[in-house]
Write an enzyme that holds these catalytic residues in place. Structure first.
Site, short mmCIF file in Angstrom:
data_model
loop_
_atom_site.label_atom_id
_atom_site.label_comp_id
_atom_site.label_asym_id
_atom_site.label_seq_id
_atom_site.Cartn_x
_atom_site.Cartn_y
_atom_site.Cartn_z
N SER A 32 83.38 87.02 42.77
CA SER A 32 82.35 86.34 43.16
C SER A 32 82.31 85.24 44.14
O SER A 32 81.43 84.40 44.37
CB SER A 32 81.44 86.61 42.59
OG SER A 32 81.63 85.54 41.57
N GLU A 88 87.33 87.78 33.89
CA GLU A 88 87.13 86.68 34.87
C GLU A 88 88.10 86.63 35.55
O GLU A 88 87.24 87.04 37.13
CB GLU A 88 86.83 85.85 33.78
CG GLU A 88 85.76 85.40 33.32
CD GLU A 88 84.12 85.78 34.34
OE1 GLU A 88 84.23 85.71 35.20
OE2 GLU A 88 83.01 85.83 33.39
#
Length: 510
Positions: free
Chosen positions: A402, A383
């Site tokens: 993202s 992550e």
């Protein structure tokens, strides 16, 4: 003068506004896999406690232990189940002398049990003379009767059933075949638009209905089905376009080379385009071709154990719904934009795909505390991971790639960068209210895999597992026969590799 109710309402409105404060397009509040694991552990403990209390009430015996309840449930399945021969260990606390030992053996004989091992030692507890450990073989029904009979004797202070090697009382269930992931779809009800007033879609009835519809499609999915096609709306495609164009701007400078290569391939295959959200089915086919990873739809935020387990099969459980259009650069939970732009490109890289699968394999049968540690490693790598590329630090974490606010923060001089080491990374407190103060930097994916493997070898799980891609099955390596089969397969592979090497050498010297 402001009333108490008005003051409370103002405080609530201020809290809502504060939760939406945006820096570089990404608010502070977000989903945390580590917090999910801890939440899941708490729920499991509470659920287990209520199940045990209910079983004690049914049996009218408040002294029943967890092991006895499991044995009792196994025996009650059928008449045949009662007569299954059970291996068990009993710990007896004797307040009388050794004369009581003969009575114990006679009682076991009366219940048609066989003693495999008997061990005594002086007890360190006041009022108890001896602790006695007895390993027995007997039917489940008779073992339960034996325990009750021994407890009625005044010679013993305590009688405890310790272990049962035919019942998985301690090891968590885990999927053995890819089809078992149909049972790994447990959701955590956190950050959902129906429940969380801070969610961007909380006050949008149409958005909530849309989310329900897409969730039902995911719940109905079964192993082997084609991934359902979602007809995304114009508004949803516009949200994708805004985030996609931002990634295009930042990727060349800040993303690792593995991400950039896969991204270019996705563009070449017309899967990544500005104007529309990719379908999971086309993305799954792309990943299968490059690394063997595939996708299956998820209805929402999965429990950490279920999510990590799917990685063991090279399957990534992905959402199909889209974040709310009023908050294009933020989602408090994973949505398909995060999955597609953050995770998918690197799952097409062989090294990263292998690392992701190894985290999944390590989670199978792991304890709750180990799931938390694995989730923490996942948090700081998959992550929020950074890696070295020549002399520069690049991003490979999906949450960074993202979400541009966190990405710009990560490559600034504000946070502390530490070398990736699973032993310390796995216990590092994480920050899920603001940007991370600490990031871990891997030398490379190969270096990260090597360190991870050595760390996993220290975990308490008493067996090893491997994934067989031909059968889509996880094989537990806990017997000589399973190891012999694997060694035969490896020897065949080594023979092919050696033959190939010899042929290459022969060509070189021709």
């Amino acid at each position: 003068m402001m009333t108490v109710a008005a003051a409370q309402k103002n405080r609530e409105m201020f809290a809502i506004k504060k939760s939406y404060s945006i820096e570089n397009g990404y608010p502070s509040r977000r989903r945390s896999l580590v917090d999910d694991a801890r939440f899941e552990t708490l729920v499991v403990k509470q659920t287990k406690q209520s199940v045990l209390e209910e079983a004690r009430q049914r049996a009218n015996d408040s002294g029943l232990t967890e092991e006895e309840i499991i044995l009792q449930n196994a025996a009650s399945e059928s008449a045949d189940a009662e007569q299954v021969i059970q291996q068990a260990a009993l710990m007896l606390r004797m307040k009388d002398g050794m004369g009581a030992l003969g009575r114990i053996l006679k009682t076991i004989e009366n219940y048609k049990g066989v003693v495999n091992h008997l061990e005594t030692r002086p007890s360190k507890t006041e009022g108890i003379l001896f602790d006695v450990l007895i390993n027995v073989n007997m039917s489940r029904a008779n073992l339960l009767l034996l325990i009750r009979a021994l407890r009625q004797s005044s010679s013993f202070v305590g009688v405890n059933l310790l272990t049962e090697n035919n019942l998985s009382a301690k090891d968590p269930w885990f999927p053995r075949h890819a089809s078992d992931l149909d049972s790994c779809n447990h959701l955590l009800t956190k950050y959902e638009p129906e429940l969380d007033m801070n969610h961007p879609g909380f006050a949008d009835k149409d958005y909530r209905e849309r989310r329900k519809t897409i969730a039902e499609i995911a719940f109905a999915y079964k192993y082997g089905d084609p991934i359902p096609y979602i007809e995304y709306t114009e508004s949803e495609n516009q949200t994708w376009s805004r985030v996609y164009n931002t990634v295009l701007d930042l990727m060349p400078k800040h993303a690792c080379i593995e991400y950039r290569r896969a991204f270019a391939l996705l563009q070449a295959d017309k899967i990544f385009v500005t104007e529309r959200i990719p379908q999971l089915e086309e993305m799954s086919s792309f990943l299968r071709k490059h690394t063997g990873f595939t996708l299956r739809p998820a209805a929402g935020l999965l429990t950490s154990r279920d999510f990590l387990a799917s990685l063991a099969f090279r399957i990534f459980q992905s959402t199909q719904y889209v974040r709310h259009g009023n908050s294009p650069y933020h989602t408090p939970e994973p949505d398909c934009i995060h999955e597609l732009l953050g995770h998918m490109p690197l799952l097409a890289d062989p090294g990263f795909a292998q690392f992701s699968q190894e985290i999944g394999l390590a989670s199978l049968g792991a304890s709750d505390s180990e799931i938390e540690k694995l989730s923490t490693v996942y948090w700081f790598t998959v992550e929020f991971g950074l890696c070295k590329e020549n002399t520069q630090v690049k991003a490979y974490g999906a949450a960074l790639l993202s979400s541009y606010g966190e990405l710009l923060h990560a490559i600034s001089d504000k946070p502390e960068l530490r070398p990736f080491d699973p032993a310390t990374t796995s216990v590092q407190p994480y920050q899920d209210q603001e940007y991370q103060p600490i990031y871990y930097v891997a030398e490379s994916f190969e270096d990260a895999k090597d360190k991870f493997r050595r760390w996993v070898s220290t975990m308490s799980r008493p067996f090893e597992v491997r994934f067989n891609p031909h059968t889509e099955r996880v094989e537990v390596l806990d017997s000589v026969s399973s190891l012999e089969t694997l060694v035969t397969q490896l020897n065949t592979e080594l023979l092919h590799l050696n033959n190939a090497l010899n042929k290459i050498k022969a060509k070189r010297f021709c």
